[in-house]
Write a protein that holds these residues in place. Structure first.
Motif, PDB file in Angstrom:
ATOM      1  N   ILE A 162       0.842  -1.199   0.000  1.00 55.60           N
ATOM      2  CA  ILE A 162       0.000   0.000   0.000  1.00 55.60           C
ATOM      3  C   ILE A 162       0.879   1.250   0.000  1.00 55.60           C
ATOM      4  CG2 ILE A 162      -1.743   1.272   1.333  1.00 55.60           C
ATOM      5  CD1 ILE A 162      -2.347  -1.673   2.539  1.00 55.60           C
ATOM      6  N   LYS A 163       0.462   2.249  -0.762  1.00 54.37           N
ATOM      7  CA  LYS A 163       1.182   3.512  -0.789  1.00 54.37           C
ATOM      8  C   LYS A 163       1.045   4.228   0.560  1.00 54.37           C
ATOM      9  CE  LYS A 163       2.801   3.955  -5.036  1.00 54.37           C
ATOM     10  NZ  LYS A 163       4.249   4.195  -5.321  1.00 54.37           N
ATOM     11  N   LYS A 164       2.160   4.725   1.075  1.00 59.37           N
ATOM     12  CA  LYS A 164       2.139   5.447   2.343  1.00 59.37           C
ATOM     13  C   LYS A 164       1.438   6.796   2.185  1.00 59.37           C
ATOM     14  CE  LYS A 164       6.152   5.597   4.512  1.00 59.37           C
ATOM     15  NZ  LYS A 164       7.612   5.712   4.683  1.00 59.37           N
ATOM     16  N   PHE A 165       0.768   7.225   3.242  1.00 60.96           N
ATOM     17  CA  PHE A 165       0.236   8.581   3.273  1.00 60.96           C
ATOM     18  C   PHE A 165       1.399   9.554   3.440  1.00 60.96           C
ATOM     19  CE2 PHE A 165      -1.088  12.252   5.849  1.00 60.96           C
ATOM     20  CZ  PHE A 165      -2.003  12.823   4.975  1.00 60.96           C
ATOM     21  N   ARG A 166       1.378  10.627   2.654  1.00 57.62           N
ATOM     22  CA  ARG A 166       2.433  11.625   2.714  1.00 57.62           C
ATOM     23  C   ARG A 166       1.933  12.866   3.443  1.00 57.62           C
ATOM     24  NH1 ARG A 166       7.342   9.461   2.144  1.00 57.62           N
ATOM     25  NH2 ARG A 166       7.393   7.983   0.405  1.00 57.62           N
ATOM     26  N   ASP A 167       2.629  13.263   4.501  1.00 61.65           N
ATOM     27  CA  ASP A 167       2.259  14.472   5.236  1.00 61.65           C
ATOM     28  C   ASP A 167       2.289  15.685   4.311  1.00 61.65           C
ATOM     29  OD1 ASP A 167       2.179  12.839   7.437  1.00 61.65           O
ATOM     30  OD2 ASP A 167       4.013  13.631   8.356  1.00 61.65           O
ATOM     31  N   TRP A 168       1.363  16.604   4.530  1.00 58.06           N
ATOM     32  CA  TRP A 168       1.366  17.867   3.802  1.00 58.06           C
ATOM     33  C   TRP A 168       0.972  18.979   4.755  1.00 58.06           C
ATOM     34  CZ3 TRP A 168      -3.485  20.236   2.087  1.00 58.06           C
ATOM     35  CH2 TRP A 168      -4.620  19.502   2.422  1.00 58.06           C
ATOM     36  N   THR A 169       0.816  20.185   4.260  1.00 53.68           N
ATOM     37  CA  THR A 169       0.654  21.360   5.119  1.00 53.68           C
ATOM     38  C   THR A 169      -0.422  21.183   6.180  1.00 53.68           C
ATOM     39  OG1 THR A 169       1.289  22.735   3.232  1.00 53.68           O
ATOM     40  CG2 THR A 169       0.302  23.860   5.127  1.00 53.68           C
TER      41      THR A 169
END
Length: 215
Positions: free
Chosen positions: A73-80
């Motif tokens: 599964i693709k990791k969730f990427r932190d954003w603003t």
């Protein structure tokens, strides 16, 4: 020193404004849409963590897709405006609402709301979801349903609502069995008697089926 404080304040203000602007354009996918439109709904334990992906040892599946014992599964990427409550680590248990795009599984909703931590026998729903509770939804004895608050999970703070995993998974399976998505509406496939029996199981069943019936 004062100049440094001014720089820090200015940066904080810019981040706040950027987040406010982004939030004006973004809102989480409604919970009921994740339930009914996910390509896969699974829960299990994270086994390996890579740069872009993680692998999940699947312990349970709530959809009708072919069963997979291990999923990448693709990791969730932190954003603003959205960050995972803690770093990915081997041994974390999670429940995932997933979409399949270009052969890859992605966590649903841009804020990562489709990933819900599991701890002991409970699943934790992201606190950004606002649930309209009624006296009917107060049937679970352990806790007030959808009482969002801070929880210590895997050594970090998570803000959300605790629901018994057994109740949660059974209600999701029931929803997908007894309702069919047709655009923004949901067609009931089970009899009225069966629906009423399902609704009586727990407060979460009551709430979830009520949301589907409203649409």
């Amino acid at each position: 020193m004062k100049r440094l404080q001014n720089i820090i304040f200015s940066l904080a203000l810019l981040l706040t404004l950027a987040c406010s602007t982004a939030q004006a354009k973004y809102s989480p996918i409604p919970f009921i849409e994740m339930v009914m439109h996910a390509d896969a709904i699974v829960y299990g334990t994270i086994h390996e963590v890579g740069e872009q992906n993680f692998t999940l040892h699947v312990l349970g599946q709530l959809d009708d897709a072919p069963y997979q014992k291990v999923m990448t599964i693709k990791k969730f990427r932190d954003w603003t405006c959205a960050q995972r409550w803690t770093k990915y680590k081997k041994g974390q248990s999670v429940l995932l609402f997933l979409t399949l795009n270009d052969g890859n599984y992605h966590i649903m909703s841009a804020g990562g709301e489709g990933e819900m931590p599991i701890y002991e026998d409970d699943v934790y729903i992201n606190g950004y979801y606002t649930f309209n509770t009624t006296p009917e939804t107060q049937k679970e004895n352990a806790n007030t349903l959808f009482n969002a608050k801070s929880h210590q999970l895997y050594g970090a703070n998570y803000y959300g609502s605790k629901v018994a995993l057994k109740s949660f998974t059974d209600a999701i399976k029931t929803a997908r069995k007894c309702f069919e998505a047709s655009g923004d509406t949901y067609k009931m496939l089970c009899s009225n008697d069966a629906i009423e029996k399902y609704k009586a199981r727990t407060g979460f069943h009551t709430w979830l089926i009520h949301q589907l019936q409203k649409n």
